[in-house]
Write a protein that holds these residues in place. Structure first.
Motif, PDB file in Angstrom:
ATOM      1  N   LEU A 113      61.621  24.929  79.545  1.00 19.57           N
ATOM      2  CA  LEU A 113      61.640  26.131  80.373  1.00 19.57           C
ATOM      3  C   LEU A 113      63.071  26.563  80.667  1.00 19.57           C
ATOM      4  N   THR A 114      63.272  27.888  80.644  1.00 16.12           N
ATOM      5  CA  THR A 114      64.559  28.452  81.061  1.00 16.12           C
ATOM      6  C   THR A 114      64.389  29.385  82.255  1.00 16.12           C
ATOM      7  N   ASN A 115      63.158  29.846  82.453  1.00 16.51           N
ATOM      8  CA  ASN A 115      62.887  30.776  83.549  1.00 16.51           C
ATOM      9  C   ASN A 115      61.379  30.804  83.770  1.00 16.51           C
ATOM     10  N   THR A 116      60.931  31.820  84.518  1.00 14.94           N
ATOM     11  CA  THR A 116      59.486  31.973  84.693  1.00 14.94           C
ATOM     12  C   THR A 116      58.829  32.128  83.321  1.00 14.94           C
ATOM     13  N   LEU A 117      57.795  31.334  83.082  1.00 14.77           N
ATOM     14  CA  LEU A 117      57.162  31.306  81.768  1.00 14.77           C
ATOM     15  C   LEU A 117      56.043  32.330  81.690  1.00 14.77           C
ATOM     16  N   GLU A 118      56.088  33.148  80.645  1.00 20.40           N
ATOM     17  CA  GLU A 118      55.015  34.084  80.366  1.00 20.40           C
ATOM     18  C   GLU A 118      54.528  33.846  78.945  1.00 20.40           C
ATOM     19  N   THR A 119      53.218  33.765  78.782  1.00 19.63           N
ATOM     20  CA  THR A 119      52.650  33.492  77.468  1.00 19.63           C
ATOM     21  C   THR A 119      51.716  34.619  77.045  1.00 19.63           C
ATOM     22  N   GLU A 120      51.669  34.852  75.760  1.00 16.41           N
ATOM     23  CA  GLU A 120      50.742  35.815  75.182  1.00 16.41           C
ATOM     24  C   GLU A 120      50.177  35.219  73.896  1.00 16.41           C
ATOM     25  N   THR A 121      48.870  35.059  73.870  1.00 17.49           N
ATOM     26  CA  THR A 121      48.196  34.520  72.691  1.00 17.49           C
ATOM     27  C   THR A 121      47.415  35.636  72.025  1.00 17.49           C
ATOM     28  N   THR A 122      47.656  35.849  70.733  1.00 17.08           N
ATOM     29  CA  THR A 122      46.944  36.881  69.996  1.00 17.08           C
ATOM     30  C   THR A 122      46.262  36.265  68.774  1.00 17.08           C
ATOM     31  N   GLY A 123      45.167  36.874  68.373  1.00 14.68           N
ATOM     32  CA  GLY A 123      44.442  36.417  67.196  1.00 14.68           C
ATOM     33  C   GLY A 123      43.371  37.423  66.830  1.00 14.68           C
ATOM     34  N   THR A 124      42.764  37.194  65.682  1.00 18.85           N
ATOM     35  CA  THR A 124      41.714  38.089  65.200  1.00 18.85           C
ATOM     36  C   THR A 124      40.380  37.375  65.265  1.00 18.85           C
ATOM     37  N   SER A 125      39.444  37.965  65.993  1.00 19.91           N
ATOM     38  CA  SER A 125      38.113  37.389  66.114  1.00 19.91           C
ATOM     39  C   SER A 125      37.176  38.070  65.119  1.00 19.91           C
ATOM     40  N   LYS A 126      35.899  37.802  65.243  1.00 21.46           N
ATOM     41  CA  LYS A 126      34.918  38.389  64.329  1.00 21.46           C
ATOM     42  C   LYS A 126      34.897  39.906  64.423  1.00 21.46           C
ATOM     43  N   SER A 127      35.071  40.424  65.649  1.00 18.01           N
ATOM     44  CA  SER A 127      34.894  41.861  65.846  1.00 18.01           C
ATOM     45  C   SER A 127      36.186  42.627  66.116  1.00 18.01           C
ATOM     46  N   SER A 128      37.235  41.951  66.593  1.00 20.98           N
ATOM     47  CA  SER A 128      38.437  42.690  66.972  1.00 20.98           C
ATOM     48  C   SER A 128      39.597  41.724  67.190  1.00 20.98           C
ATOM     49  N   LYS A 129      40.757  42.283  67.486  1.00 18.90           N
ATOM     50  CA  LYS A 129      41.897  41.477  67.878  1.00 18.90           C
ATOM     51  C   LYS A 129      41.771  41.132  69.359  1.00 18.90           C
ATOM     52  N   VAL A 130      42.183  39.903  69.709  1.00 21.67           N
ATOM     53  CA  VAL A 130      42.093  39.470  71.105  1.00 21.67           C
ATOM     54  C   VAL A 130      43.477  39.072  71.594  1.00 21.67           C
ATOM     55  N   THR A 131      43.673  39.222  72.910  1.00 24.32           N
ATOM     56  CA  THR A 131      44.946  38.870  73.530  1.00 24.32           C
ATOM     57  C   THR A 131      44.669  38.154  74.839  1.00 24.32           C
ATOM     58  N   TYR A 132      45.354  37.039  75.059  1.00 25.28           N
ATOM     59  CA  TYR A 132      45.273  36.298  76.311  1.00 25.28           C
ATOM     60  C   TYR A 132      46.684  36.165  76.874  1.00 25.28           C
ATOM     61  N   LYS A 133      46.819  36.377  78.202  1.00 19.61           N
ATOM     62  CA  LYS A 133      48.128  36.271  78.838  1.00 19.61           C
ATOM     63  C   LYS A 133      48.076  35.286  79.989  1.00 19.61           C
ATOM     64  N   HIS A 134      49.238  34.647  80.237  1.00 18.15           N
ATOM     65  CA  HIS A 134      49.335  33.630  81.275  1.00 18.15           C
ATOM     66  C   HIS A 134      50.781  33.559  81.718  1.00 18.15           C
ATOM     67  N   SER A 135      51.008  33.196  82.974  1.00 15.78           N
ATOM     68  CA  SER A 135      52.382  33.027  83.462  1.00 15.78           C
ATOM     69  C   SER A 135      52.421  31.909  84.487  1.00 15.78           C
ATOM     70  N   THR A 136      53.591  31.271  84.580  1.00 14.70           N
ATOM     71  CA  THR A 136      53.781  30.202  85.553  1.00 14.70           C
ATOM     72  C   THR A 136      55.259  30.115  85.884  1.00 14.70           C
ATOM     73  N   LYS A 137      55.558  29.647  87.081  1.00 19.87           N
ATOM     74  CA  LYS A 137      56.946  29.527  87.497  1.00 19.87           C
ATOM     75  C   LYS A 137      57.570  28.256  86.954  1.00 19.87           C
ATOM     76  N   LYS A 138      58.885  28.314  86.749  1.00 16.83           N
ATOM     77  CA  LYS A 138      59.618  27.141  86.303  1.00 16.83           C
ATOM     78  C   LYS A 138      59.587  26.089  87.394  1.00 16.83           C
ATOM     79  N   SER A 139      59.297  24.841  86.998  1.00 20.18           N
ATOM     80  CA  SER A 139      59.256  23.738  87.945  1.00 20.18           C
ATOM     81  C   SER A 139      60.540  22.938  87.822  1.00 20.18           C
ATOM     82  N   THR A 140      61.233  22.756  88.953  1.00 19.90           N
ATOM     83  CA  THR A 140      62.489  22.003  88.926  1.00 19.90           C
ATOM     84  C   THR A 140      62.335  20.613  89.504  1.00 19.90           C
ATOM     85  N   GLY A 141      61.250  20.369  90.208  1.00 16.36           N
ATOM     86  CA  GLY A 141      61.038  19.047  90.770  1.00 16.36           C
ATOM     87  C   GLY A 141      60.651  18.048  89.697  1.00 16.36           C
TER      88      GLY A 141
END
Length: 828
Positions: free
Chosen positions: A486-514
């Motif tokens: 990690l270098t900063n607040t983490l943001e993720t984006e997962t993309t892929g092609t399903s049977k019917s369409s393209k899909v996107t999933y997003k997620h974020s979490t703060k950097k943990s220093t402890g």
């Protein structure tokens, strides 16, 4: 004692010592404490095995520590404490460890290398001389990332202390950030322990404890005995996934992202199976392959498309294009599979390229394509240069779909298949010969049979040094794992092609220093996964890129103290400077007819391993001249004709009867006066082995042993009938009936078959023709079919009868009566 001697083996583990102590019996050595402690944090398992041993004798004694660990694991710590002193292993670059090894050899110290690889485990051995009434403690730590397959994580712990132990404890603790929805603990025979085992589960924590008493270690069924427990404790579990974007754990500036979305419909598949049917696939291999394919065909969905290719020195295609998995097409495919026979050479290049061509011609829209190769050998016809084959396949596929390679047995060169698969977004796996080979094949297919996404990409902001982030396909029941720093607040984006369409999933979490002590596993998980992936890259890269991946893998292995194929663990004893070098082994393969266990390049003597049988000879136009003893066979003739007889070369293993339509296979070892051993396989579930001493029968559930001359015994199922009377075994499998008789001559027992019923005209093998018609011509000439051969009037003992009468017969060359060339019936 004058000096303590330490010797260590771990498959490629090298022993080096200045003095060698004799090995004695284990009497007087007591393992008074044996603990296995495994802790799992978010799929990352760290297991510690601690064995405490006391020498209760009045003299020095060699003490052994022997354990088995999962192949996927890396040893990260090894320690011996003896006479109050502790000797720790230090991980070094393999070349540096090799220098210490070579220096020891040059000083005249002994050096040995050994290796022993099973399906899922590697063996670790240590021996040390312990003084009278003294104690030694061994401690081994290994680490692994549990892989999700078919919807479950599995932790396997081998439990084999080598003797009953007063204080035997196995403790497993599982900590997950999501709710644990499934937990099960069993042994390797798939039977739950009925003693000493407890499982406890809360929402996100689970415990498994196994504390069998000394008495329980010797009195339980199947897995116990006078040497104590010998089994595998298998713990399987899974977690809930409320968030389709996945689960992120972060600590100590590192993170891990687990992604396994379930809210997606299955994508139809386009799959082509490329099946080796060369001569080396004979016997159980081809039977199990047919059986597995028949089961796999049952698993197709109606919107799937598939193709079947078989190959030897030529390529045969069931259909020129992929067809839909309709009821009619599936039934036609089953008929094709049942007729797959073994013969000829191995042209892998042409067969695989044909499979690629079929997939490339088929529409890829809203579907996922897969190419699967099954072979048991190396290319020996057509294009035989493995480097060019790999390049041809990579160019043809062009990254459009994954290629999976399944290597059957140990004659196959797994490195070749592994590189070819890795270059095309797949993997290689060995299929082990045995009664469950078809289950291994079917199990692999189930892993890839349900694709949910294709062209999966994971993008991250606020992170560096990421592990693999692109995947050609994501399958139901599996899991995508990505780790990084990690270098900063983490943001993720997962993309892929399903049977019917393209899909996107997003997620974020703060950097943990402890930094919590128990959370340092995330850093180690990142190191473990990064090293694993660098080792795979190193296999397929070239030039400077290969060297860069190699160096990075070595640096990380040294940082995290992992014993990998590029590093070794060195134990240096102070003062005496004895050296032990532990290396990560390569899985054994056969090279030029002998088993190759490790390619570390070390010199010095090795432990003797009896060489396996020589590789199967390539097919010839004519049979070779066999030198050795012969056994005389009688063959019945139609009508009132005199019987024929011929001399069969021995000692050899022969294919006696095979029927592809019913998956029937019978082979026998011809030696002395008759057969010393015969084996039957029928419909993959049934296995029967007859020797001159006993009879072993396995029907998929029961493993039974019968003795010749025992009380009359019968065993019947819907398709198998066994009747044992004295020295006669009557065997019916499907529509084929064979009676085996046990004879004794010159003090030696041997077996002889009498084929009673074989209604199928397509049956092949030495006994493939029950009767033979011939014409007797003047001058002792016999005409069989269109061939005329010179015959000699002789005699032969008819061992098909219990009385073993001696009959007159026309002695003819074996080539004239066998239903094919002799080499077609020889097994190795």
């Amino acid at each position: 004692m004058d000096r303590t001697t330490v010797g260590v083996t771990l498959f490629g583990l090298l022993f080096i010592w200045a003095t060698a102590a004799p090995t004695e019996k284990k009497q007087g050595v007591d393992i008074y404490s044996y603990h296995i402690n495994s802790t799992i944090h978010s799929r990352y398992a760290i297991t510690v095995i601690t064995s405490r041993v006391e020498n209760r004798l009045s003299e020095s004694k060699e003490v052994h520590f022997q354990v088995k660990i999962p192949k996927n694991a890396f040893i990260s710590k090894f320690r011996i404490t003896i006479d109050g002193k502790t000797y720790d292993g230090v991980v070094q670059d393999k070349e540096e460890a090799q220098q210490q090894y070579s220096q020891a050899v040059s000083r005249g110290e002994s050096a040995e290398k050994t290796s022993s690889v099973g399906r899922t485990l590697e063996e670790f051995k240590t021996s040390v001389m312990v003084g009278a009434s003294s104690k030694v403690t061994f401690e081994l730590t290994y680490e692994e990332l549990l892989i999700r397959r078919l919807g479950k994580y599995q932790l396997l712990i081998n439990v084999q202390p080598m003797q009953p132990v007063a204080d035997l404890k196995i403790d497993v603790a599982i900590y997950e950030s999501s709710k644990i929805c499934f937990l099960e603990a069993t042994d390797a025979s798939d039977l739950e322990f009925g003693y000493g085992l407890t499982t406890t589960k809360s929402d996100k924590v689970a415990w498994v404890d196994f504390y069998p008493t000394r008495q329980q270690q010797t009195s339980c069924d199947n897995i116990c005995g006078k040497n104590g427990l010998n089994t595998d404790l298998i713990i399987t579990y899974d977690v809930e996934r409320p968030n389709s974007a996945g689960e992120i754990k972060a600590s100590d500036s590192f993170f891990v992202h687990f992604s396994a979305p379930t809210d997606i419909k299955r994508i139809p598949i386009n799959v082509v199976f490329v099946i080796d049917q060369s001569g080396s696939m004979s016997g159980r291999k081809i039977i199990q392959t047919r059986w597995a394919l028949l089961k796999i065909l049952d698993d197709f969905a109606v919107d799937d498309h598939f193709g079947l290719i078989t190959f030897n020195n030529r390529v045969d295609v069931w259909k020129p294009e992929l067809v839909q998995a309709t009821k009619t097409n599936l039934e036609s495919a089953r008929s094709f599979v049942r007729q797959i026979l073994d013969q000829g050479d191995t042209d892998i290049n042409a067969a695989v390229l044909r499979g690629v061509e079929m997939l490339n011609k088929h529409s890829q829209d809203r579907s996922a394509s897969i190419l699967i190769l099954l072979t048991d050998g190396m290319p020996n016809t057509g294009e035989t240069d493995t480097t060019r084959i790999q390049a041809n396949v990579k160019e043809a596929i062009g990254g459009k779909f994954p290629f999976y390679c399944l290597g059957f047995g140990f004659d196959v060169k797994l490195d070749f298949l592994e590189k070819m698969a890795l270059e095309n977004n797949g993997f290689a796996r060995r299929i082990y010969e045995g009664s469950d080979a078809y289950l291994q094949l079917q199990g692999f297919y189930k892993e890839v049979a349900t694709p949910l996404l294709t062209n999966v990409k994971l993008n991250y902001t606020g992170a560096v040094n990421l592990t693999q982030t692109r995947f050609s396909q994501y399958y139901k029941g599996s899991e995508i794992v990505v780790a990084g720093q990690l270098t900063n607040t983490l943001e993720t984006e997962t993309t892929g092609t399903s049977k019917s369409s393209k899909v996107t999933y997003k997620h974020s979490t703060k950097k943990s220093t402890g930094v919590l002590l128990q959370d340092t596993y995330i850093r180690r998980l990142w190191g473990f996964l990064t090293v694993k992936q660098l080792l795979m890259k190193e296999k397929i890269l070239n030039g400077q890129e290969k060297e860069a991946a190699r160096k990075e893998a070595i640096d990380l292995s040294l940082k995290y103290t992992f014993v990998t194929p590029l590093t070794s663990m060195v134990v240096i004893k102070p003062q005496e400077q004895d050296v032990q070098v532990a290396q990560k082994p390569k899985e054994k393969e056969r090279v030029n007819g002998a088993e190759n266990h490790d390619s570390s390049g070390t010199s010095g003597p090795t432990l003797f391993v009896p060489p396996p049988p020589p590789p199967r000879p390539a097919p010839r136009l004519a049979d070779p001249f066999y030198i050795g003893t012969h056994v005389r066979f009688l063959i019945s003739s139609t009508g009132q004709q005199k019987p024929l007889c011929y001399d069969q070369p021995a000692p050899l293993n022969y294919r006696l009867l095979t029927d592809s339509s019913s998956d029937y296979f019978m082979k026998g070892k011809l030696l002395g006066h008759g057969f010393q051993e015969t084996v039957f396989d029928f419909k993959a579930n049934y296995h029967l082995k007859l020797s001159t001493k006993n009879i072993r029968y396995y029907d998929g559930l029961n493993d039974l042993t019968f003795l010749w001359e025992q009380e009359p015994t019968e065993r019947h199922t819907d398709s198998v009938s066994l009747i044992l009377k004295d020295n006669e075994m009557d065997i019916t499998m499907g529509t084929i009936r064979v009676v085996f008789l046990r004879h004794k001559k010159n003090g030696e027992f041997f077996l002889w078959p009498d084929v009673k019923l074989q209604p199928n005209a397509n049956i092949q093998g030495i006994f493939g023709k029950a009767n033979l018609q011939y014409e007797e011509l003047p001058g002792s000439v016999i005409k069989i079919g269109h061939e005329q051969v010179k015959a000699t009037w002789s005699t032969a003992t008819d061992y098909r009868r219990s009385s073993a009468p001696v009959l007159g017969c026309w002695l003819v060359p074996y080539e004239s009566v066998l239903p094919g060339r002799l080499s077609n019936f020889i097994l190795v």
